[in-house]
Design an enzyme around this catalytic site. Structure first.
Site, PDB file in Angstrom:
ATOM      1  N   ASP A   1       0.886  -1.170   0.000  1.00 31.06           N
ATOM      2  CA  ASP A   1       0.000   0.000   0.000  1.00 31.06           C
ATOM      3  C   ASP A   1       0.920   1.214   0.000  1.00 31.06           C
ATOM      4  O   ASP A   1       1.551   1.516   1.010  1.00 31.06           O
ATOM      5  CB  ASP A   1      -0.878  -0.041   1.258  1.00 31.06           C
ATOM      6  CG  ASP A   1      -1.687   1.244   1.462  1.00 31.06           C
ATOM      7  OD1 ASP A   1      -1.640   2.145   0.596  1.00 31.06           O
ATOM      8  OD2 ASP A   1      -2.366   1.332   2.507  1.00 31.06           O
TER       9      ASP A   1
ATOM     10  N   LYS B   1       2.719  11.378  -3.056  1.00 28.32           N
ATOM     11  CA  LYS B   1       1.722  10.676  -3.874  1.00 28.32           C
ATOM     12  C   LYS B   1       0.726  11.633  -4.530  1.00 28.32           C
ATOM     13  O   LYS B   1       0.225  11.361  -5.616  1.00 28.32           O
ATOM     14  CB  LYS B   1       0.989   9.663  -2.989  1.00 28.32           C
ATOM     15  CG  LYS B   1      -0.044   8.807  -3.708  1.00 28.32           C
ATOM     16  CD  LYS B   1      -0.604   7.780  -2.752  1.00 28.32           C
ATOM     17  CE  LYS B   1      -1.757   7.006  -3.349  1.00 28.32           C
ATOM     18  NZ  LYS B   1      -2.270   6.007  -2.388  1.00 28.32           N
TER      19      LYS B   1
ATOM     20  N   GLU C   1      -7.317   0.587  -4.501  1.00 28.44           N
ATOM     21  CA  GLU C   1      -7.341   0.446  -3.044  1.00 28.44           C
ATOM     22  C   GLU C   1      -8.662  -0.134  -2.516  1.00 28.44           C
ATOM     23  O   GLU C   1      -8.635  -1.034  -1.666  1.00 28.44           O
ATOM     24  CB  GLU C   1      -7.023   1.802  -2.386  1.00 28.44           C
ATOM     25  CG  GLU C   1      -5.542   2.172  -2.576  1.00 28.44           C
ATOM     26  CD  GLU C   1      -5.243   3.658  -2.372  1.00 28.44           C
ATOM     27  OE1 GLU C   1      -6.112   4.406  -1.893  1.00 28.44           O
ATOM     28  OE2 GLU C   1      -4.106   4.070  -2.698  1.00 28.44           O
TER      29      GLU C   1
ATOM     30  N   ASP D   1     -12.894   5.357   2.621  1.00 29.98           N
ATOM     31  CA  ASP D   1     -11.464   5.485   2.949  1.00 29.98           C
ATOM     32  C   ASP D   1     -11.147   6.925   3.341  1.00 29.98           C
ATOM     33  O   ASP D   1     -11.091   7.815   2.492  1.00 29.98           O
ATOM     34  CB  ASP D   1     -10.640   5.055   1.723  1.00 29.98           C
ATOM     35  CG  ASP D   1      -9.125   5.145   1.971  1.00 29.98           C
ATOM     36  OD1 ASP D   1      -8.700   5.730   2.984  1.00 29.98           O
ATOM     37  OD2 ASP D   1      -8.370   4.625   1.125  1.00 29.98           O
TER      38      ASP D   1
HETATM   39  P1  ADP Z   1      -3.198   7.693   3.873  1.00 31.27           P
HETATM   40  O1  ADP Z   1      -3.967   6.610   3.218  1.00 31.27           O
HETATM   41  O2  ADP Z   1      -3.593   9.055   3.415  1.00 31.27           O
HETATM   42  O3  ADP Z   1      -1.734   7.466   3.845  1.00 31.27           O
HETATM   43  P2  ADP Z   1      -3.744   6.693   6.538  1.00 31.27           P
HETATM   44  O4  ADP Z   1      -4.779   5.691   6.247  1.00 31.27           O
HETATM   45  O5  ADP Z   1      -2.411   6.233   6.959  1.00 31.27           O
HETATM   46  O6  ADP Z   1      -3.626   7.764   5.385  1.00 31.27           O
HETATM   47  O7  ADP Z   1      -4.334   7.651   7.649  1.00 31.27           O
HETATM   48  C1  ADP Z   1      -3.587   8.642   8.235  1.00 31.27           C
HETATM   49  C2  ADP Z   1      -4.505   9.528   9.036  1.00 31.27           C
HETATM   50  O8  ADP Z   1      -5.154   8.756  10.042  1.00 31.27           O
HETATM   51  C3  ADP Z   1      -3.761  10.626   9.750  1.00 31.27           C
HETATM   52  O9  ADP Z   1      -4.487  11.836   9.625  1.00 31.27           O
HETATM   53  C4  ADP Z   1      -3.779  10.167  11.192  1.00 31.27           C
HETATM   54  O10 ADP Z   1      -3.777  11.268  12.082  1.00 31.27           O
HETATM   55  C5  ADP Z   1      -5.085   9.451  11.259  1.00 31.27           C
HETATM   56  N1  ADP Z   1      -5.147   8.480  12.358  1.00 31.27           N
HETATM   57  C6  ADP Z   1      -4.335   7.427  12.576  1.00 31.27           C
HETATM   58  N2  ADP Z   1      -4.696   6.779  13.697  1.00 31.27           N
HETATM   59  C7  ADP Z   1      -5.765   7.445  14.193  1.00 31.27           C
HETATM   60  C8  ADP Z   1      -6.589   7.268  15.350  1.00 31.27           C
HETATM   61  N3  ADP Z   1      -6.375   6.279  16.212  1.00 31.27           N
HETATM   62  N4  ADP Z   1      -7.599   8.150  15.539  1.00 31.27           N
HETATM   63  C9  ADP Z   1      -7.806   9.148  14.667  1.00 31.27           C
HETATM   64  N5  ADP Z   1      -7.074   9.367  13.586  1.00 31.27           N
HETATM   65  C10 ADP Z   1      -6.059   8.531  13.342  1.00 31.27           C
HETATM   66 MG    MG Z   2      -4.646   5.001   2.430  1.00 27.02          MG
END
Ligand code: ADP
Ligand code: MG
Length: 642
Positions: A14, A76, A175, A198
């Site tokens: 991913d 990205k 995704e 998502d």
């Molecule tokens: P991306 O697909 O954009 O890379 P992610 O799926 O990794 O993103 O998500 C990242 C986001 O999730 C960030 O904004 C992070 O602050 C938020 N995040 C991660 N864990 C938590 C949580 N336990 N509660 C709320 N927000 C969270």
């Molecule tokens: Mg993602």
């Protein structure tokens, strides 16, 4: 047909905007591969210094505040985009976006000018290294996920990134499709319509998919995207930014960035990091302390509670809901079978609540929303690589499912070989007076004691009003749906408190494991049964002893002294058995214990009668969470159903 040669594994990656990760799927199912420090998420962040790559991942992320203009985040977003398009994206970061070759967007930081796919290649190479270290062999082939809306240019840039990292892309998978694959969707007999919601760090995407199961031709399930919607400028980062703004305003630093002369880029980044960790803490806690020093004598110290965060987050969540409505409309408002949650931001309770409300379907949360896309990519890799785990994908439950009860025995709710979908319910209660929480430990296996079974999940049913032991009515319900996803719900009838958890019980389990656990259950059957029996006896006896002892204290004066003596003596004897179960369970004669307990029941009838008029005292100190006791078996749990 199947060769025994160990094949080169096809890993799943991913490649995310904020985090990237790698997973692999073998006979035990998909699993995420950890980095050298045991970390699972690799921040999609790199740093360049003096024109050269100087840090990747968490090191680059951690010190982003220190090197704001040398650190490249969210590359990205720029992947395969023209400079003109990229320029319009307001990043909020300090690195530069410049015009590269062929009018493409390039990124400039720390004296280097790189294309987004070069940054992607650095991330991919790092993950490839993790995989090679963990698997102990060279890895070249990968399934990489891309957003459903990626156009040809963006997909090509992703392939280029892989090529630069020395890898071959066996397939690019959308995704949402990967998320559906991770949940094993496409295994049920009829086509299903699912929504993948998502909500990540920088982007929000919603997709409506139609999944047609494998027709037996070996092509696998078919996934068709009916509609997508989203916003490339909407994510958890926005919530962090709003939280920072709010804290700054409070500190008298105004909202407009120009009104913050004293705030360095580093201080701004530090504040944003703080806002994020506060937000994350509030996904599980009701309140969190903020204490951040911004330099120049500016310090913000106070506590933030969840309702305040939700007030800030609500407009963003509402926007995601409106986009969902649009996607549903575009898909022709189909009947929805499932909703899958993806992305770190879906951990926020407000998001789960609003999504469930909007779709009228309880979303799938069994798999970690951060990991689900990579897990699905790994499943796709295994399918393409010919790795099969049919044995566990049968339409039966391979090992029994149950919960741990007080004393460590297992109450099995769904038996091995039950066909799925399956559902079972059972009533439980508390074993301690004024117990305000019940600890639920979901286990899998054929053995009688929880310690000998596989642990699947733990959760708590909290905020129970104080009641005497045995009075709360805790209903536990197990549901395994057609995809093999287990949902465990617990609810206390009188107070209406509820809690639930989801898991995929077949993950992490091979057919060999199943066979072994079955064999062990046979070898240990006799001893297991005996242990289960004495533990249950001890738990029930402890409740009786406590109840009878308390009642006896209250009515002692009114009873025949001979009765009092007899009851005291039997109480003593049963207490002896109970403590023996704790200290030397192997020496307990279960039949003798059972008889002693029956005898106690008989001699204490006058105590029960005398106590009937008395009201129960219920004002002792509330204990913390304890596992539940079974309500039906034996019927010895004191209870009043009035
Ligand atoms: P991306 O697909 O954009 O890379 P992610 O799926 O990794 O993103 O998500 C990242 C986001 O999730 C960030 O904004 C992070 O602050 C938020 N995040 C991660 N864990 C938590 C949580 N336990 N509660 C709320 N927000 C969270
Ligand atoms: Mg993602």
């Amino acid at each position: 047909m199947e060769s025994d040669e160990p094949r080169e594994p096809i890993i799943g990656i991913d490649l995310g905007t904020t985090h990237s990760l790698v997973a692999v799927c073998d006979a035990a199912g998909p699993r995420v591969i950890e980095g050298p420090l045991g970390e699972r998420l690799l921040p999609s962040v790199v740093r360049y210094s003096d024109g050269r790559l100087s840090a990747v991942g968490s090191e680059a992320r951690r010190r982003a505040a220190e090197f704001p203009s040398e650190t490249i985040l969210s590359a990205k977003r720029y992947m395969g985009r023209s400079y003109a398009e990229a320029h319009a994206l307001e990043s909020g970061f300090e690195f530069g976006v410049v015009e590269g070759p062929r009018g493409l967007a390039a990124l400039r930081g720390g004296g280097a000018t790189v294309l987004p796919q070069e940054v992607g290649a650095v991330i991919l190479a790092e993950l490839r290294g993790w995989a090679e270290r963990a698997l102990g062999k060279s890895v070249r082939q990968a399934v990489i996920t891309v957003p459903a809306y990626f156009d040809d240019g963006q997909r090509q840039a992703t392939r280029d990134a892989a090529r630069l990292a020395g890898m071959e892309v066996v397939r690019l998978v959308p995704e949402p499709t990967a998320a559906a694959l991770a949940y094993g969707l496409g295994r049920s007999v009829k086509p299903e319509t699912i929504v993948v919601y998502d909500f990540g760090g920088g982007t929000f995407d919603v997709s409506v998919l139609e999944v047609t199961p494998d027709d037996g031709s070996g092509m696998g399930a078919m996934f068709r995207v009916l509609a997508t919607s989203g916003d490339t400028q909407l994510g958890g980062d926005d919530i962090d930014r709003m939280v920072s703004e709010r804290l700054l305003r409070e500190a008298g630093l105004g909202a407009a960035s120009s009104a913050r002369p004293g705030l360095s880029p580093a201080a701004r980044q530090a504040l944003r990091d703080f806002a994020e960790s506060t937000k994350i803490a509030l996904s599980v806690q009701e309140s969190a302390a903020v204490d951040v020093n911004l330099g120049n004598g500016v310090r913000i110290a106070r506590s933030v509670d969840r309702s305040e965060l939700e007030e800030v987050a609500r407009p963003f969540v509402d926007r995601t809901i409106a986009l969902c409505q649009r996607a549903l409309q575009d898909a022709g408002n189909p009947h929805l079978d499932r909703v899958v949650l993806v992305g770190g931001s879906t951990r926020m309770p407000i998001v789960r609540r609003e999504v469930a409300r909007m779709f009228g379907v309880e979303p799938y949360t069994a798999l970690d929303p951060d990991l689900v896309v990579a897990l699905g990519a790994a499943v796709q890799g295994a399918l393409l690589g010919g790795i099969r785990r049919d044995a566990l994908l049968l339409d039966v439950i391979p090992l029994s499912l149950g919960i741990e009860t007080v004393g460590g025995a297992v109450a099995k709710l769904l038996m091995r070989n039950s066909s799925i979908p399956a559902q079972a319910r059972e009533m439980f209660s508390t074993s301690v007076d004024n117990q305000t929480a019940v600890r639920l430990h979901v286990v899998q296996g054929e053995r009688e004691m929880a310690a000998d079974c596989r642990s699947l999940a733990r959760f708590e049913l909290r905020n129970l009003p104080p009641m005497p032991a045995g009075i709360p009515q805790v209903e536990v319900e197990f549901t395994v749906d057609a995809n093999g996803v287990l949902q465990v719900r617990a609810g206390e009838r009188r107070s209406g408190q509820r809690a639930s958890v989801q898991v995929v019980p077949s993950y992490g389990l091979t057919t060999e494991d199943v066979d072994r656990m079955e064999r062990e259950s046979l070898t240990h059957a006799r001893e297991d049964m005996r242990r289960h029996r004495i533990v249950d006896l001890a738990v029930n006896a402890a409740l009786d002893v406590k109840w009878i002892g308390d009642a006896l204290d209250r009515v002692r004066e009114r009873l025949d002294p001979a009765v009092v003596d007899a009851v005291d003596q039997e109480l003593h004897r049963v207490r002896g058995f109970i403590s023996l179960v704790k200290t030397a369970p192997e020496s307990v004669d279960a039949n003798a214990f059972h008889q002693a307990k029956e005898f106690l029941d008989r001699v204490s009838v006058p105590v029960h009668e005398a106590a009937i008029a008395e009201s129960l005292r219920a004002d002792q100190r509330a204990p913390h969470a304890v596992e539940p006791v079974r309500s039906k078996s034996g019927g010895h749990t004191p209870r009043s159903d009035s």
